[in-house]
Design a protein around this motif. Sequence first.
Motif, PDB file in Angstrom:
ATOM      1  N   GLU A 272       0.820  -1.217   0.000  1.00 24.40           N
ATOM      2  CA  GLU A 272       0.000   0.000   0.000  1.00 24.40           C
ATOM      3  C   GLU A 272       0.854   1.267   0.000  1.00 24.40           C
ATOM      4  OE1 GLU A 272      -3.954  -0.307   2.253  1.00 24.40           O
ATOM      5  OE2 GLU A 272      -2.569  -1.505   3.478  1.00 24.40           O
ATOM      6  N   PRO A 273       1.806   1.378  -0.936  1.00 25.83           N
ATOM      7  CA  PRO A 273       2.618   2.585  -0.950  1.00 25.83           C
ATOM      8  C   PRO A 273       1.789   3.803  -1.326  1.00 25.83           C
ATOM      9  CG  PRO A 273       3.002   1.308  -2.935  1.00 25.83           C
ATOM     10  CD  PRO A 273       2.154   0.455  -2.039  1.00 25.83           C
ATOM     11  N   ILE A 274       2.128   4.937  -0.761  1.00 24.96           N
ATOM     12  CA  ILE A 274       1.479   6.185  -1.135  1.00 24.96           C
ATOM     13  C   ILE A 274       2.437   6.986  -2.007  1.00 24.96           C
ATOM     14  CG2 ILE A 274      -0.167   6.303   0.758  1.00 24.96           C
ATOM     15  CD1 ILE A 274       1.757   8.178   2.212  1.00 24.96           C
ATOM     16  N   LEU A 275       1.858   7.755  -2.918  1.00 28.39           N
ATOM     17  CA  LEU A 275       2.606   8.492  -3.916  1.00 28.39           C
ATOM     18  C   LEU A 275       2.178   9.952  -3.879  1.00 28.39           C
ATOM     19  CD1 LEU A 275       1.857   5.934  -6.772  1.00 28.39           C
ATOM     20  CD2 LEU A 275       3.913   5.964  -5.350  1.00 28.39           C
ATOM     21  N   ARG A 276       3.102  10.834  -4.161  1.00 23.21           N
ATOM     22  CA  ARG A 276       2.807  12.272  -4.121  1.00 23.21           C
ATOM     23  C   ARG A 276       2.310  12.740  -5.478  1.00 23.21           C
ATOM     24  NH1 ARG A 276       1.031  16.729  -3.053  1.00 23.21           N
ATOM     25  NH2 ARG A 276       2.115  18.336  -1.846  1.00 23.21           N
ATOM     26  N   GLY A 277       1.192  13.438  -5.467  1.00 23.40           N
ATOM     27  CA  GLY A 277       0.659  14.053  -6.668  1.00 23.40           C
ATOM     28  C   GLY A 277       1.075  15.517  -6.725  1.00 23.40           C
ATOM     29  N   GLY A 278       0.219  16.346  -7.244  1.00 23.88           N
ATOM     30  CA  GLY A 278       0.514  17.779  -7.314  1.00 23.88           C
ATOM     31  C   GLY A 278      -0.347  18.568  -6.351  1.00 23.88           C
ATOM     32  N   GLY A 279      -0.348  19.886  -6.535  1.00 22.73           N
ATOM     33  CA  GLY A 279      -1.124  20.735  -5.655  1.00 22.73           C
ATOM     34  C   GLY A 279      -0.599  20.716  -4.239  1.00 22.73           C
ATOM     35  N   PRO A 280      -1.289  21.382  -3.342  1.00 19.02           N
ATOM     36  CA  PRO A 280      -0.796  21.470  -1.967  1.00 19.02           C
ATOM     37  C   PRO A 280      -1.003  20.214  -1.138  1.00 19.02           C
ATOM     38  CG  PRO A 280      -2.872  22.646  -2.190  1.00 19.02           C
ATOM     39  CD  PRO A 280      -2.480  22.207  -3.576  1.00 19.02           C
ATOM     40  N   ALA A 281      -1.869  19.273  -1.588  1.00 20.37           N
ATOM     41  CA  ALA A 281      -2.208  18.169  -0.684  1.00 20.37           C
ATOM     42  C   ALA A 281      -2.536  16.852  -1.364  1.00 20.37           C
ATOM     43  CB  ALA A 281      -3.401  18.587   0.193  1.00 20.37           C
ATOM     44  N   ASP A 282      -2.272  16.688  -2.645  1.00 15.22           N
ATOM     45  CA  ASP A 282      -2.707  15.485  -3.361  1.00 15.22           C
ATOM     46  C   ASP A 282      -1.737  14.318  -3.191  1.00 15.22           C
ATOM     47  OD1 ASP A 282      -4.816  16.981  -4.235  1.00 15.22           O
ATOM     48  OD2 ASP A 282      -4.239  17.004  -6.350  1.00 15.22           O
ATOM     49  N   TYR A 283      -2.283  13.191  -2.750  1.00 13.13           N
ATOM     50  CA  TYR A 283      -1.544  11.931  -2.659  1.00 13.13           C
ATOM     51  C   TYR A 283      -2.371  10.849  -3.336  1.00 13.13           C
ATOM     52  CZ  TYR A 283       1.679  13.923   0.773  1.00 13.13           C
ATOM     53  OH  TYR A 283       2.631  14.693   1.390  1.00 13.13           O
ATOM     54  N   PHE A 284      -1.708   9.761  -3.724  1.00 17.23           N
ATOM     55  CA  PHE A 284      -2.386   8.620  -4.306  1.00 17.23           C
ATOM     56  C   PHE A 284      -1.958   7.361  -3.571  1.00 17.23           C
ATOM     57  CE2 PHE A 284      -2.404  11.807  -7.555  1.00 17.23           C
ATOM     58  CZ  PHE A 284      -3.619  11.656  -8.202  1.00 17.23           C
ATOM     59  N   GLN A 285      -2.876   6.407  -3.496  1.00 13.91           N
ATOM     60  CA  GLN A 285      -2.584   5.111  -2.906  1.00 13.91           C
ATOM     61  C   GLN A 285      -2.557   4.062  -4.003  1.00 13.91           C
ATOM     62  OE1 GLN A 285      -5.267   3.892   0.185  1.00 13.91           O
ATOM     63  NE2 GLN A 285      -4.633   1.747   0.086  1.00 13.91           N
ATOM     64  N   LEU A 286      -1.509   3.244  -4.025  1.00 11.34           N
ATOM     65  CA  LEU A 286      -1.394   2.190  -5.020  1.00 11.34           C
ATOM     66  C   LEU A 286      -2.041   0.914  -4.501  1.00 11.34           C
ATOM     67  CD1 LEU A 286      -0.191   1.434  -7.779  1.00 11.34           C
ATOM     68  CD2 LEU A 286       1.863   0.691  -6.574  1.00 11.34           C
ATOM     69  N   GLY A 287      -2.871   0.290  -5.331  1.00  7.97           N
ATOM     70  CA  GLY A 287      -3.517  -0.958  -4.956  1.00  7.97           C
ATOM     71  C   GLY A 287      -3.521  -1.937  -6.113  1.00  7.97           C
ATOM     72  N   PRO A 288      -3.922  -3.186  -5.877  1.00  4.77           N
ATOM     73  CA  PRO A 288      -3.887  -4.224  -6.912  1.00  4.77           C
ATOM     74  C   PRO A 288      -4.761  -3.906  -8.112  1.00  4.77           C
ATOM     75  CG  PRO A 288      -5.076  -4.997  -4.976  1.00  4.77           C
ATOM     76  CD  PRO A 288      -4.418  -3.712  -4.586  1.00  4.77           C
ATOM     77  N   GLU A 289      -5.803  -3.092  -7.942  1.00  5.03           N
ATOM     78  CA  GLU A 289      -6.688  -2.769  -9.055  1.00  5.03           C
ATOM     79  C   GLU A 289      -5.992  -1.924 -10.127  1.00  5.03           C
ATOM     80  OE1 GLU A 289      -6.758   0.527  -6.160  1.00  5.03           O
ATOM     81  OE2 GLU A 289      -6.963  -1.649  -5.993  1.00  5.03           O
TER      82      GLU A 289
END
Length: 210
Positions: free
Chosen positions: A180-197
């Motif tokens: 479940e690594p998290i990744l940094r997006g843009g803007g002041p607060a955007d993150y993404f979570q990586l999942g099997p889907e």
Amino acid sequence: MSDDIHYYEPARGHGLPHDPFNAIVGPRPIGWISSQDAEGRLNLAPYSFFNAFNYIPPIIGFSSVGRKDSLNNIEQTGEFAWNLATRPLAEQMNQSCAMVPADVNEFELAGLTPAASKIIQVPRVAESPVSFECKVTQIIQLQRADKEVVPSWLILGEVVAVHIAKWLLKDGVYDTAAAEPILRGGGPADYFQLGPEALFKMFRPGATKA
């Protein structure tokens, strides 16, 4: 120029509410870097500009935009550890990016546990399922196309030891999504979570399909 394309030259400004550069080049893995100074004072901080740069030997790197404690510490000791930022650790990771004085221990601030490394002196984050112990190979101050230096430094380090929680190894193969690594997006607060889907497979042309 087509009306369907927003064109800008960065030196002249982007003309948007928020700079889109780091949203376009993303989402990016997070460089959650632990370090310590020559006196042993600990630091833990996440870096948005981070990635892997070589396979053999494994080399990772992150960019310090501005002279921060991590850079100062790494210059003193030549060592750092990278720790995988995961969804369960997202809040602690965010706490560790607080702007605090150099003598504040972010492990304590974020309620995390330092774990002794095997080769380097810098501790890892015990709660993180994956950590790399690294020795510095290069520290490079970045510069513009006209060779004018900018106040940002690229820190590259050879991975000399790897720690992986065994539950992430499925038949000996590391399961990226399971962590479940998290990744940094843009803007002041955007993150993404990586999942099997999000997984799909695509072999290189001519590659043998095991």
